[in-house]
Design an enzyme around this catalytic site. Structure first.
Site, PDB file in Angstrom:
ATOM      1  N   GLY A  15     168.711 -26.698 -23.751  1.00  0.00           N
ATOM      2  CA  GLY A  15     168.479 -25.311 -23.368  1.00  0.00           C
ATOM      3  C   GLY A  15     167.369 -25.208 -22.341  1.00  0.00           C
ATOM      4  O   GLY A  15     166.303 -25.801 -22.512  1.00  0.00           O
ATOM      5  N   THR A 144     160.510 -27.747 -24.196  1.00  0.00           N
ATOM      6  CA  THR A 144     161.255 -27.079 -25.264  1.00  0.00           C
ATOM      7  C   THR A 144     160.543 -25.797 -25.650  1.00  0.00           C
ATOM      8  O   THR A 144     159.341 -25.795 -25.902  1.00  0.00           O
ATOM      9  CB  THR A 144     161.441 -27.958 -26.514  1.00  0.00           C
ATOM     10  OG1 THR A 144     162.045 -27.176 -27.541  1.00  0.00           O
ATOM     11  CG2 THR A 144     160.140 -28.545 -27.015  1.00  0.00           C
ATOM     12  N   ILE A 145     161.301 -24.721 -25.708  1.00  0.00           N
ATOM     13  CA  ILE A 145     160.704 -23.459 -26.130  1.00  0.00           C
ATOM     14  C   ILE A 145     160.333 -23.512 -27.611  1.00  0.00           C
ATOM     15  O   ILE A 145     159.485 -22.753 -28.070  1.00  0.00           O
ATOM     16  CB  ILE A 145     161.642 -22.267 -25.876  1.00  0.00           C
ATOM     17  CG1 ILE A 145     162.932 -22.389 -26.698  1.00  0.00           C
ATOM     18  CG2 ILE A 145     161.951 -22.111 -24.401  1.00  0.00           C
ATOM     19  CD1 ILE A 145     163.774 -21.133 -26.710  1.00  0.00           C
ATOM     20  N   ASP A 146     160.955 -24.423 -28.361  1.00  0.00           N
ATOM     21  CA  ASP A 146     160.692 -24.516 -29.793  1.00  0.00           C
ATOM     22  C   ASP A 146     159.309 -25.072 -30.108  1.00  0.00           C
ATOM     23  O   ASP A 146     158.849 -24.982 -31.251  1.00  0.00           O
ATOM     24  CB  ASP A 146     161.744 -25.397 -30.469  1.00  0.00           C
ATOM     25  CG  ASP A 146     163.122 -24.757 -30.469  1.00  0.00           C
ATOM     26  OD1 ASP A 146     163.185 -23.515 -30.541  1.00  0.00           O
ATOM     27  OD2 ASP A 146     164.119 -25.484 -30.384  1.00  0.00           O
ATOM     28  N   MET A 192     164.569 -17.452 -31.477  1.00  0.00           N
ATOM     29  CA  MET A 192     164.991 -18.828 -31.644  1.00  0.00           C
ATOM     30  C   MET A 192     163.976 -19.623 -32.465  1.00  0.00           C
ATOM     31  O   MET A 192     162.836 -19.200 -32.645  1.00  0.00           O
ATOM     32  CB  MET A 192     165.209 -19.482 -30.283  1.00  0.00           C
ATOM     33  CG  MET A 192     166.414 -18.936 -29.534  1.00  0.00           C
ATOM     34  SD  MET A 192     166.617 -19.697 -27.887  1.00  0.00           S
ATOM     35  CE  MET A 192     168.180 -18.969 -27.373  1.00  0.00           C
ATOM     36  N   GLY A 193     164.406 -20.794 -32.915  1.00  0.00           N
ATOM     37  CA  GLY A 193     163.560 -21.645 -33.747  1.00  0.00           C
ATOM     38  C   GLY A 193     164.350 -22.128 -34.939  1.00  0.00           C
ATOM     39  O   GLY A 193     164.435 -21.432 -35.954  1.00  0.00           O
ATOM     40  N   ARG A 194     164.971 -23.299 -34.805  1.00  0.00           N
ATOM     41  CA  ARG A 194     165.853 -23.808 -35.848  1.00  0.00           C
ATOM     42  C   ARG A 194     165.088 -24.301 -37.076  1.00  0.00           C
ATOM     43  O   ARG A 194     165.384 -23.926 -38.202  1.00  0.00           O
ATOM     44  CB  ARG A 194     166.705 -24.947 -35.279  1.00  0.00           C
ATOM     45  CG  ARG A 194     167.652 -25.605 -36.266  1.00  0.00           C
ATOM     46  CD  ARG A 194     168.467 -26.662 -35.575  1.00  0.00           C
ATOM     47  NE  ARG A 194     169.189 -26.108 -34.452  1.00  0.00           N
ATOM     48  CZ  ARG A 194     170.367 -25.492 -34.552  1.00  0.00           C
ATOM     49  NH1 ARG A 194     170.942 -25.379 -35.724  1.00  0.00           N
ATOM     50  NH2 ARG A 194     170.962 -25.008 -33.486  1.00  0.00           N
TER      51      ARG A 194
END
Length: 420
Positions: A15, A144-146, A192-194
């Protein structure tokens, strides 16, 4: 004796973010300043797939002005992909194909811009290239945005998402507050954020302006009765509240609130829909009128409100990746090492990919409030510097002026390769 001049390959993975192109800019501009050591800089069209299919882009066909404009352009200028290379044992042919393409185009530097999975690929390429007698210096450029990569204080892309989520939560909460007497009392937004709740945590910064917020983290098991009680308490106290739910919020049995039953290209559960699930729980149990929204691509593409800290670090890590390669390093990743919170100071470090690959960094428990629905002052001290500053793109006729590259293809030298 001067070292042999070799070409470089750069690719974007997974992403995209508001600042991944700033890292690309850092890589390309730095490589151009070292023409005595680096020849051409190729990019993979659609990420690593471009390398496998020998679909290379000649960045040398782009002007200095166009490359510089990447710094303020969101998304992936060369195209990205969600394509996970399997293990060397399971699919050695793909790794051998990469080396075959690199050999054909005299590529000695591999810069892979992505998250944990791409760090693993980068590490494997460095190993196999040595075994095949064609050494390639593989440097991972973090993105990564995470914010879940290990051994770096923060990841490029996260600061801008955090800023977007905090600002959006603040503004939407003002909207709800103004209508709470006769209309919506609860606004639910999904971010987001799995597995890691860093993005959701950013919403907690709005509490400093008196906004009542409930945050649902992946690190905290969802407790429905406690959650509903907390929401009802805030609505009774303030007349309204905002709920920020991470897409990775899950039940005690590990099942996601938002799981759709499908899998993405990396084998991860396909998520999406936690916000309506949570909103309906509130409606059914408490009867409060609600609205919900899913930030989705909006949060990661919002270059117009990017964090200046984030942009600066994204460029710096791209630049450092090239410098590390020229210094002879291999299978490493440039990192952010925080020196102080206020004033915010950091330096660029380095971590071995053998330790970075496939390791996730979660929210520390002492960053999350005791009740599990907010953030602590320690977390605020961590987050504040990362959303600081504005780095606006150039506007024309009211819209950001972003660059679209020519992306001229490099002539192919090898037979076609079938992606299986």
């Amino acid at each position: 004796m001067a070292k042999q001049k070799r070409n470089a390959f750069y690719a974007q993975s997974g992403g995209v973010t508001a600042v991944i192109n700033a890292s690309a800019c850092g890589v390309i501009e730095t490589a151009r300043r070292h023409k005595d050591r680096i020849g051409k800089v190729y990019a993979g069209r659609d990420g690593i797939i471009g390398a496998l299919t020998e679909d290379l882009i000649d960045t040398g066909k782009e002007s200095a002005t166009a490359i510089a404009a990447l710094r303020s352009t969101p998304s992936g200028a060369f195209g990205s992909c969600r394509y996970k290379l399997k293990s060397l044992e399971a699919n050695r042919r793909e790794y051998e194909r990469l080396i075959e393409v690199f050999r054909a185009h005299d590529i000695g530097y591999f810069f892979y811009n992505g998250g944990g999975d791409s760090a693993d690929t980068c590490f494997k390429v460095s190993q196999l290239s040595e075994a095949m007698g064609y050494p390639v210096q593989a440097i991972h450029v973090p993105k990564t945005i995470d914010n879940d990569l290990a051994f770096t204080d923060c990841c490029p892309g996260f600061g801008s998402v955090a800023k977007y989520v905090a600002v959006s939560t603040l503004e939407a909460s003002f909207d709800v507050r103004s209508m709470a007497k006769t209309s919506t009392k609860v606004f639910v937004v999904e971010v987001m954020g799995r597995h890691a709740g860093w993005i959701a945590a950013a919403a907690g910064l709005v509490e400093e302006q008196g906004i009542p917020v409930v945050i649902l983290f992946p690190e905290i098991v969802f407790d429905e009765p406690e959650f509903l009680a907390r929401v009802d308490q805030l609505v009774r106290q303030h007349g309204y509240c905002t709920v920020v739910v991470s897409e990775g919020c899950h039940h005690a049995d590990g099942s996601f609130l938002a799981e759709q039953g499908a899998r993405d290209a990396f084998g991860h559960a396909q998520l999406g829909g936690a916000a309506p699930v949570v909103a309906n729980l509130i409606k059914q149990a408490l009867g409060h009128k609600f609205h919900w929204a899913v930030a989705d691509y909006l949060q990661r593409s919002a270059r117009h409100i990017a964090s200046k800290t984030d942009v600066t670090q994204a460029y710096a890590l791209g630049r450092k990746a090239v410098e590390l390669a020229l210094q002879g390093h291999n299978a490493v990743m440039p990192t952010i090492e925080r020196l102080s919170d206020a004033p915010y100071k950091y330096r660029i470090g380095m971590a071995p990919l053998a330790k970075v690959a496939n390791v996730e960094k979660f929210m520390p428990r002492d960053f999350i409030s005791k009740d599990g629905f907010g953030i602590t002052e320690k977390c605020r001290r961590y987050l504040r510097p990362l959303i600081q500053g504005e780095d606006y793109p150039r506007f024309t006729n009211g819209l950001p002026r972003y660059v679209s590259l020519k992306n001229v293809a490099v002539p192919k030298k090898l037979a076609a390769f079938d992606l299986k």
